[in-house]
Design a protein around this motif. Structure first.
Motif, PDB file in Angstrom:
ATOM      1  N   ALA A  23      33.703   9.683  77.949  1.00 36.78           N
ATOM      2  CA  ALA A  23      34.515  10.414  76.972  1.00 36.78           C
ATOM      3  C   ALA A  23      34.275   9.890  75.566  1.00 36.78           C
ATOM      4  O   ALA A  23      34.175  10.661  74.602  1.00 36.78           O
ATOM      5  CB  ALA A  23      35.999  10.306  77.336  1.00 36.78           C
ATOM      6  N   THR A  24      34.150   8.564  75.450  1.00 36.91           N
ATOM      7  CA  THR A  24      33.869   7.963  74.145  1.00 36.91           C
ATOM      8  C   THR A  24      32.504   8.376  73.637  1.00 36.91           C
ATOM      9  O   THR A  24      32.320   8.646  72.445  1.00 36.91           O
ATOM     10  CB  THR A  24      33.952   6.428  74.247  1.00 36.91           C
ATOM     11  OG1 THR A  24      35.239   6.057  74.739  1.00 36.91           O
ATOM     12  CG2 THR A  24      33.721   5.780  72.901  1.00 36.91           C
ATOM     13  N   SER A  25      31.528   8.459  74.539  1.00 35.39           N
ATOM     14  CA  SER A  25      30.179   8.851  74.119  1.00 35.39           C
ATOM     15  C   SER A  25      30.142  10.302  73.656  1.00 35.39           C
ATOM     16  O   SER A  25      29.438  10.645  72.700  1.00 35.39           O
ATOM     17  CB  SER A  25      29.188   8.630  75.263  1.00 35.39           C
ATOM     18  OG  SER A  25      29.435   9.513  76.340  1.00 35.39           O
ATOM     19  N   VAL A  26      30.908  11.190  74.324  1.00 38.04           N
ATOM     20  CA  VAL A  26      30.998  12.583  73.866  1.00 38.04           C
ATOM     21  C   VAL A  26      31.593  12.631  72.459  1.00 38.04           C
ATOM     22  O   VAL A  26      31.109  13.363  71.580  1.00 38.04           O
ATOM     23  CB  VAL A  26      31.850  13.419  74.846  1.00 38.04           C
ATOM     24  CG1 VAL A  26      32.154  14.799  74.256  1.00 38.04           C
ATOM     25  CG2 VAL A  26      31.137  13.569  76.177  1.00 38.04           C
ATOM     26  N   ASN A  27      32.624  11.837  72.231  1.00 38.09           N
ATOM     27  CA  ASN A  27      33.224  11.749  70.905  1.00 38.09           C
ATOM     28  C   ASN A  27      32.187  11.338  69.869  1.00 38.09           C
ATOM     29  O   ASN A  27      32.086  11.940  68.786  1.00 38.09           O
ATOM     30  CB  ASN A  27      34.383  10.746  70.951  1.00 38.09           C
ATOM     31  CG  ASN A  27      35.004  10.466  69.595  1.00 38.09           C
ATOM     32  OD1 ASN A  27      34.421   9.776  68.768  1.00 38.09           O
ATOM     33  ND2 ASN A  27      36.200  10.986  69.373  1.00 38.09           N
ATOM     34  N   MET A  28      31.403  10.330  70.188  1.00 37.85           N
ATOM     35  CA  MET A  28      30.424   9.807  69.228  1.00 37.85           C
ATOM     36  C   MET A  28      29.293  10.787  68.975  1.00 37.85           C
ATOM     37  O   MET A  28      28.831  10.951  67.842  1.00 37.85           O
ATOM     38  CB  MET A  28      29.875   8.471  69.725  1.00 37.85           C
ATOM     39  CG  MET A  28      30.895   7.351  69.686  1.00 37.85           C
ATOM     40  SD  MET A  28      30.220   5.780  70.279  1.00 37.85           S
ATOM     41  CE  MET A  28      31.603   4.687  69.960  1.00 37.85           C
ATOM     42  N   VAL A  29      28.833  11.464  70.035  1.00 40.20           N
ATOM     43  CA  VAL A  29      27.760  12.449  69.852  1.00 40.20           C
ATOM     44  C   VAL A  29      28.244  13.593  68.957  1.00 40.20           C
ATOM     45  O   VAL A  29      27.547  14.008  68.017  1.00 40.20           O
ATOM     46  CB  VAL A  29      27.268  12.975  71.212  1.00 40.20           C
ATOM     47  CG1 VAL A  29      26.373  14.190  71.014  1.00 40.20           C
ATOM     48  CG2 VAL A  29      26.508  11.883  71.950  1.00 40.20           C
ATOM     49  N   LEU A  55      34.952  16.279  66.881  1.00 36.69           N
ATOM     50  CA  LEU A  55      34.668  17.305  65.865  1.00 36.69           C
ATOM     51  C   LEU A  55      35.377  16.999  64.546  1.00 36.69           C
ATOM     52  O   LEU A  55      34.797  17.144  63.461  1.00 36.69           O
ATOM     53  CB  LEU A  55      35.105  18.675  66.387  1.00 36.69           C
ATOM     54  CG  LEU A  55      34.269  19.293  67.508  1.00 36.69           C
ATOM     55  CD1 LEU A  55      34.929  20.573  68.015  1.00 36.69           C
ATOM     56  CD2 LEU A  55      32.852  19.591  67.032  1.00 36.69           C
ATOM     57  N   GLY A  56      36.639  16.580  64.628  1.00 40.06           N
ATOM     58  CA  GLY A  56      37.397  16.325  63.411  1.00 40.06           C
ATOM     59  C   GLY A  56      36.894  15.136  62.629  1.00 40.06           C
ATOM     60  O   GLY A  56      36.679  15.223  61.406  1.00 40.06           O
ATOM     61  N   THR A  57      36.676  14.011  63.308  1.00 37.91           N
ATOM     62  CA  THR A  57      36.199  12.836  62.594  1.00 37.91           C
ATOM     63  C   THR A  57      34.765  13.026  62.096  1.00 37.91           C
ATOM     64  O   THR A  57      34.398  12.510  61.033  1.00 37.91           O
ATOM     65  CB  THR A  57      36.271  11.592  63.492  1.00 37.91           C
ATOM     66  OG1 THR A  57      35.589  11.855  64.735  1.00 37.91           O
ATOM     67  CG2 THR A  57      37.716  11.216  63.781  1.00 37.91           C
TER      68      THR A  57
END
Length: 445
Positions: free
Chosen positions: A61-67, A122-124
């Motif tokens: 989940a963290t990696s999806v956030n970062m990508v 997406l937001g960050t």
């Protein structure tokens, strides 16, 4: 009369104050977005305790956030040219607030990926360094390196301010109130951004800081998505793009990917309390601010390539020796690591952005967005693989050593980048800004 055609105000001091006030509120938005990057490392153990999820599933989940953080940046830069900076930033703040609040209601790992990975990513990503590059290019003709350093420092300042508070909240009240805290910070920031931030100096009849001439506001650029993809296609035909993307991917892996996701649990493996490890990350954030601003100042004066190589070489040495510094208490060697790593952590941003400006001119903000996407891909891979390695090997030691070696490779890649030799300029070119290297189809050397 159109606002863009208003008579320019030529008083230097008010113009300078206005430019710096815009930079200040942009920095505030970046500070709030930075607070969200501190959360994964704090959430790993609480989520494992409550839901029995593996480190790998949380790391996914963290990696999806970062990508998504990285992939959103170039499109957000183009959207800012189409709809304006403040509209995009306010929408981004609303998105990350919704994602954080929805995460407090999740019951399955896929929901963490959806709420935190997708929405918060997406937001960050819309308030990443491509946003900082857009603000800097529009509002400043001088001191660009320094302003870039200040804005880059904003993200780590957010980590520094929020990290101890959030870790204390999790320790005392569990993890959900910490997410509500960062969501409320995003909501509270949005009205100030809307009231103070302006899209262009011409909106209020000002010149960019340090400019001798009034710069009219460009017309909105249609087709933001198509433009971002076109710029990627053009820049991908040049050598410097791939060298910068490779070095920045290693940068992301050795900072966001490992430090902000796995340092706290790695230190906890050695018996260090979570609050102490979080405090060390906060100290890294303190020195990050100083290091990034200093790097911006140096970038205005020194060769960006040599600075970049030096930063990576020193970072690699630190990571190679980190396994020997881990202990249940804070030893002097760990203090040295925290201080020096903090100075180097985001110091790479000003020289990389300066190189993007050198090679890609008017398209540099979007190109930097794509280079930043590589940064986040590298971060995402290590956020995921670091958790998998810890589950498989029972230790993070091999991960630190591998990343130290990668940083040595990045130092060599930075030295391979050659200076761009500018084409001779005609009289008309001196009057108007010439097209960027990308637009001219010249591969950088």
């Amino acid at each position: 009369m159109n606002r863009c055609d208003a008579a320019p105000r030529t008083t230097a001091t008010p113009a300078g104050l206005r430019a710096w006030s815009v930079a200040a509120v942009a920095c505030l938005a970046i500070v709030v977005a930075g607070a969200f990057s501190t959360m994964p490392g704090l959430l790993i153990d609480p989520l494992r305790d409550e839901f029995a999820w593996s480190r790998g599933s949380i790391g996914f989940a963290t990696s999806v956030n970062m990508v998504l953080y990285g992939l959103t940046a170039p499109f957000a830069a183009a959207l800012m040219d189409r709809f304006g900076i403040r509209r995009v930033v306010v929408a981004a703040l609303a998105t990350i607030a919704c994602g954080a609040l929805l995460t407090t209601f999740m019951t399955a790992a896929w929901q963490l990926t959806l709420y935190w990975g997708l929405l918060v990513g997406l937001g960050t990503g819309s308030m990443a360094m491509a946003f900082a590059a857009t603000v800097t290019d529009r509002w400043f003709a001088r001191r660009k390196g320094l302003v870039t350093g200040v804005l880059a420092a904003g993200s780590v300042f957010g980590q520094m301010v929020f990290l101890p508070v959030l870790s204390r909240i999790i320790e005392r009240y569990q993890w959900r109130p910490s997410l509500v805290t960062v969501a409320l910070a995003a909501v509270a920031t949005a009205p100030l951004i809307w009231c103070v931030l302006r899209d262009h100096p011409a909106d209020i009849g000002r010149r960019p800081y340090g400019s001798d001439t009034f710069v009219p506001k460009p017309r909105p650029v249609q087709g933001a998505a198509a433009r971002s993809v076109r710029v990627l296609g053009d820049s991908a035909r040049t050598g410097p793009f791939w060298l910068l993307a490779a070095t920045f991917a290693i940068c992301g892996a050795s900072t966001n990917g490992i430090m902000w996701t796995h340092f706290t649990p790695a230190a906890h493996d050695h018996g260090m309390p979570v609050t102490t490890a979080s405090g060390l990350l906060a100290v890294i954030g303190i020195f990050n601010v100083a290091g990034t601003i200093a790097s911006g100042w140096l970038t205005d004066r020194w060769d960006a390539r040599r600075l970049l190589a030096g930063y990576f070489a020193l970072r690699g040495v630190l990571l190679l020796f980190l396994p020997m510094m881990m202990a249940s208490t804070v030893r002097p060697s760990m203090v040295v690591f925290v201080v020096v790593f903090g100075l180097l952590d985001l110091a790479t941003i000003p020289p990389v952005l300066a190189l993007c400006r050198e090679f890609y001119g008017d398209e540099s903000a979007i190109v930097f967005g794509w280079v930043s996407a590589a940064h986040q891909v590298g971060a995402a891979l290590i956020a995921f693989l670091g958790g998998v390695a810890r589950d498989a090997l029972g230790t993070y030691d091999e991960v630190w050593v591998a990343l130290g070696a990668l940083c040595g490779t990045a130092a060599l890649l930075a030295l391979v980048i050659r200076r761009r030799i500018p084409a001779p300029r005609t009289g008309s070119d001196r009057a108007d800004r010439g097209p960027s290297a990308v637009a001219q189809g010249r591969p950088g050397r």
